[in-house]
Every structure is written in structure tokens, then in C-alpha cells.
Design a protein around this motif. Structure first.
Motif, PDB file in Angstrom:
ATOM      1  N   ARG A  33      40.979  50.847  38.050  1.00 32.16           N
ATOM      2  CA  ARG A  33      40.071  49.738  38.325  1.00 32.16           C
ATOM      3  C   ARG A  33      39.686  49.766  39.805  1.00 32.16           C
ATOM      4  O   ARG A  33      40.568  49.839  40.660  1.00 32.16           O
ATOM      5  CB  ARG A  33      40.728  48.400  37.991  1.00 32.16           C
ATOM      6  N   PRO A  34      38.410  49.675  40.134  1.00 32.96           N
ATOM      7  CA  PRO A  34      37.979  49.713  41.531  1.00 32.96           C
ATOM      8  C   PRO A  34      38.099  48.342  42.198  1.00 32.96           C
ATOM      9  O   PRO A  34      37.092  47.696  42.529  1.00 32.96           O
ATOM     10  CB  PRO A  34      36.516  50.172  41.428  1.00 32.96           C
ATOM     11  N   ASP A  66      34.996  49.566  36.071  1.00 29.67           N
ATOM     12  CA  ASP A  66      34.461  48.429  36.808  1.00 29.67           C
ATOM     13  C   ASP A  66      34.480  47.134  35.988  1.00 29.67           C
ATOM     14  O   ASP A  66      34.730  46.060  36.529  1.00 29.67           O
ATOM     15  CB  ASP A  66      33.061  48.719  37.340  1.00 29.67           C
ATOM     16  N   VAL A  69      37.685  45.081  36.304  1.00 28.74           N
ATOM     17  CA  VAL A  69      38.000  44.361  37.542  1.00 28.74           C
ATOM     18  C   VAL A  69      38.161  42.870  37.266  1.00 28.74           C
ATOM     19  O   VAL A  69      38.996  42.193  37.878  1.00 28.74           O
ATOM     20  CB  VAL A  69      36.904  44.609  38.602  1.00 28.74           C
ATOM     21  N   MET A  76      33.690  40.204  40.975  1.00 27.66           N
ATOM     22  CA  MET A  76      33.723  41.659  41.055  1.00 27.66           C
ATOM     23  C   MET A  76      34.027  42.147  42.465  1.00 27.66           C
ATOM     24  O   MET A  76      34.352  43.311  42.667  1.00 27.66           O
ATOM     25  CB  MET A  76      32.380  42.243  40.600  1.00 27.66           C
ATOM     26  N   ILE A  79      32.337  45.621  44.574  1.00 35.75           N
ATOM     27  CA  ILE A  79      32.474  46.593  43.503  1.00 35.75           C
ATOM     28  C   ILE A  79      31.764  47.912  43.810  1.00 35.75           C
ATOM     29  O   ILE A  79      32.319  48.993  43.614  1.00 35.75           O
ATOM     30  CB  ILE A  79      31.992  45.999  42.155  1.00 35.75           C
ATOM     31  N   ARG A  80      30.534  47.845  44.317  1.00 38.16           N
ATOM     32  CA  ARG A  80      29.790  49.087  44.560  1.00 38.16           C
ATOM     33  C   ARG A  80      30.480  49.928  45.628  1.00 38.16           C
ATOM     34  O   ARG A  80      30.620  51.139  45.486  1.00 38.16           O
ATOM     35  CB  ARG A  80      28.362  48.754  44.978  1.00 38.16           C
ATOM     36  N   VAL A  83      33.596  51.499  44.101  1.00 36.24           N
ATOM     37  CA  VAL A  83      33.279  52.599  43.180  1.00 36.24           C
ATOM     38  C   VAL A  83      32.913  53.849  43.965  1.00 36.24           C
ATOM     39  O   VAL A  83      33.425  54.949  43.704  1.00 36.24           O
ATOM     40  CB  VAL A  83      32.134  52.198  42.225  1.00 36.24           C
ATOM     41  N   THR A 104      31.384  55.416  35.204  1.00 42.78           N
ATOM     42  CA  THR A 104      31.745  54.001  35.311  1.00 42.78           C
ATOM     43  C   THR A 104      31.721  53.350  33.930  1.00 42.78           C
ATOM     44  O   THR A 104      30.857  53.642  33.097  1.00 42.78           O
ATOM     45  CB  THR A 104      30.791  53.247  36.245  1.00 42.78           C
TER      46      THR A 104
END
Length: 347
Positions: A33-34, A66, A69, A76, A79-80, A83, A104
Motif C-alpha cells: 500500500r502506498p 492505492d 490506502v 488518500m 497518494i500520487r 506511488v 496500480t
């Protein structure tokens, strides 16, 4: 009579030999999980083994989960960034995106559509018995979200959508994989043979303590991130709480800060904690922090140099994800077609 744990270890040892002889017979699904930057715990716990299998010739698929999360948090977050950071660390560690698939969770609709038939194959009681669900339930005081309760089924979909037959796990993660195996068996028994029964490959995962002696974790703020600079690493280690005793000894119970530094230095220099402690003698915590800083920075120097080079071209990182998502979608679409055909829902 052998215990179940002993049998699992014996089977895993035999599997390890089989994988070495015929790596092309196996497909691995792994990932995380990021929720933040990857750290030394990830490197020694999972990344190193993934790179080994990948270089051996095993087909490897990496899911950056993602969607997961938000199983146990309200947003989130970054998140970007997380990732992209995970992709950078995979590539810097030695994963070749030409032969590995990095994708993803949210970009593969057919994978997530498997949740519906899979959920029909498990009971609520079985979900509550899952170790992760039990731990989160205890922490939350019984207020579980539907997403967290069904987390074991999400894991099953991640593994089975690509028909992975090999999953590297630590001993404490074997029960998680067993739920996936149960779902595969039940689906095949009810609808016909579609899914393999993925096997656990036990990994010798050292427990990497955080700088405060607890488990290294992004949520504890006690981690040495792979993306840190040498100066940031030195600052984090310098701020580690130790004690006033000058003689350096390895005693995780009564000296967690000192012992965490010794373990970190030992892992990064391929030495033993007691050996390092003996070499330092009564030099004090300052000398230990200096030694640990040097060990970590030297160990991560190549990874960080390669990561920094890759970070200069984020378009390449995004292209790796696009290509990985395309591959994963093609696989997931084929699997979903098989599932629908087996269930009689092709119209």
C-alpha cells in the motif's frame, strides 16, 4: 508428528529449490500500500527478495495497492507522490520494467470486479478471523469499515486475477495467503477449474527496528526512508534517543534505542550486533550513531544515486506505470472472461 509450521517450512524449502530449477514455471504477485515512502524495513523485508526472484527469471507482478490506502484511514494522503516514489524505489533496486509488471490497483477494473463472486465464497466469521482484520478491529474498538472487513478478499483478487502461483511471505503472513487459497478452491469446486492454488514462499525476513526500537513503520515516524539524503539520514540517526551508559551493549528490552542502532548497522554492514557492540566498547552513543550513519549511507549509496537519476525523468516513471497498467488490464480482462464463462454469465 510435525507441527503445521514445520510442514510449511519444509514445503517452502522444497518450493525454493523448484523455483531455482524452473523459474519460468512461476508467476509472483507482490506489492504494498502506498501510504508513505518505502524504508529500510521494506528493503530488507521484501524488496531484496523480489529483486532476487526477478533476476532469477520468475515472472513478477507488483501491485501498488492505492485503493487499499483507505482501508484503515480517512484520506488518500499524498497518494500520487507515494506511488511514484514506490516505482522509483523498485527501479533503483534493480527491477526491470521491460520484464516485470508494475501497476496500480485502481487502474485495473476487472481485477476489482472479481470481488463480487469472491465475496460470495467466504463467511463473515472467516473474515473476522483474518489476523489483519482482528488486529484492526481491536485497535478500532469494533468499528470496522466494510472495506477493511473485506480486505482479505481484496488480497485474494490481487493474487488470483493474474493467476499467481507463488507469493513470497513471512511466517506471520501465511494465514493471509490461506484465505486466498480457500477462495480459489471454493471457486474451482463450484464453477470449474479456473484458478491455481498459490503457494507461500517463506522469506527470511529480518525484523528491522525503527530508530525508537519499535517496528520500523511509516506511521510511527521512526523509519529511514530509502529516499532520504545522506544528510537527512545522519540527522535522523543523530536525534535517536539512547541513554547515558557509555558501554555499548545489545539489549533490545532495556536499551531499545542503542539496540535499534546496532541492528540497523549490522544489517547494512553484514555484521552481528554483538560484534559491533564489542568493537565500540565504551566509546558511547555518539560513536555508535556515527558508525550507524556511515553503514546506512554506504549501503544505500548506489540505490540513492540511481533513484536520484530516475527522479529527473518522471515521464519515464509515468510511462512505466502506463505500460504496467496496460499489461495488468489485459491479464485481468482475460481472467474475468474466464470467470464469467465458468459462472454462465456470458450473454
Amino acid at each position: 508428528m510435525k507441527t503445521s509450521a514445520a510442514v510449511t517450512v519444509e514445503r517452502s524449502d522444497a518450493l525454493r529449490s523448484a523455483v531455482s530449477e524452473h523459474p519460468d514455471h512461476y508467476r509472483v504477485l507482490t506489492g504494498e500500500r502506498p501510504t508513505g515512502p518505502l524504508h529500510l524495513g521494506h528493503y530488507f523485508g521484501t524488496i531484496r527478495e523480489r529483486v532476487r526472484l526477478h533476476r532469477l527469471g520468475v515472472e513478477t507482478m507488483f501491485v501498488i495497492a492505492d485503493y487499499q490506502v483507505i482501508t484503515d484511514r480517512d484520506s488518500m494522503g499524498s497518494i500520487r507522490q507515494n506511488v511514484h516514489g514506490a516505482v522509483l524505489d523498485y527501479l533503483a533496486a534493480g527491477i526491470d520494467p521491460a520484464t516485470a509488471t508494475i501497476f496500480t490497483h485502481s487502474a485495473v477494473p476487472a481485477l476489482n470486479q472479481l470481488l463480487l463472486p469472491f465475496l460470495s465464497l467466504v463467511t463473515e466469521a472467516e473474515l473476522h478471523r483474518n489476523p489483519t482484520v482482528k488486529a484492526e478491529n481491536a485497535a478500532a474498538g469494533g468499528a470496522l469499515s466494510g472495506l477493511l472487513l473485506t480486505y482479505p478478499v481484496h488480497q485474494a483478487a490481487d493474487i488470483l486475477f493474474c493467476k499467481a502461483n507463488l507469493v513470497p511471505v513471512g511466517k506471520d503472513q501465511v494465514p493471509h495467503l490461506e484465505q486466498t487459497r480457500v477462495i480459489a478452491r471454493r471457486f474451482n469446486a463450484r464453477y470449474g477449474e479456473v484458478f491455481p492454488h498459490p503457494q507461500p514462499l517463506l522469506t527470511a525476513t529480518p525484523e528491522v527496528p525503527g530508530l525508537d526500537g519499535r517496528k520500523m513503520s511509516k506511521s510511527y515516524g521512526n523509519a529511514i526512508a530509502l529516499s532520504m539524503t545522506a544528510d537527512q539520514t545522519a540527522d535522523a540517526i543523530r536525534r535517536t534517543r539512547t541513554d547515558s551508559e557509555r558501554v555499548i551493549t545489545f539489549d533490545p528490552t532495556t536499551r531499545p534505542g542503542v539496540s535499534a542502532l546496532l541492528t540497523t548497522a549490522a544489517l547494512c554492514s553484514d555484521r552481528h550486533e554483538h560484534e559491533i557492540a564489542d568493537s565500540l566498547g565504551d566509546a558511547g552513543a555518539g560513536a555508535l550513531k556515527t558508525l550507524t550513519t556511515t553503514a546506512v549511507n554506504e549501503f544505500l549509496a548506489h540505490h540513492r544515486r540511481r533513484r536520484a537519476e530516475l527522479a529527473l525523468d518522471l515521464d519515464h516513471v509515468r510511462e512505466v506505470l502506463r505500460e504496467g497498467n496496460d499489461r495488468a488490464n489485459a491479464i485481468a480482462d482475460r481472467t474475468l472472461d474466464e470467470v464469467r464463462s465458468a459462472m454462465g454469465t456470458i450473454y
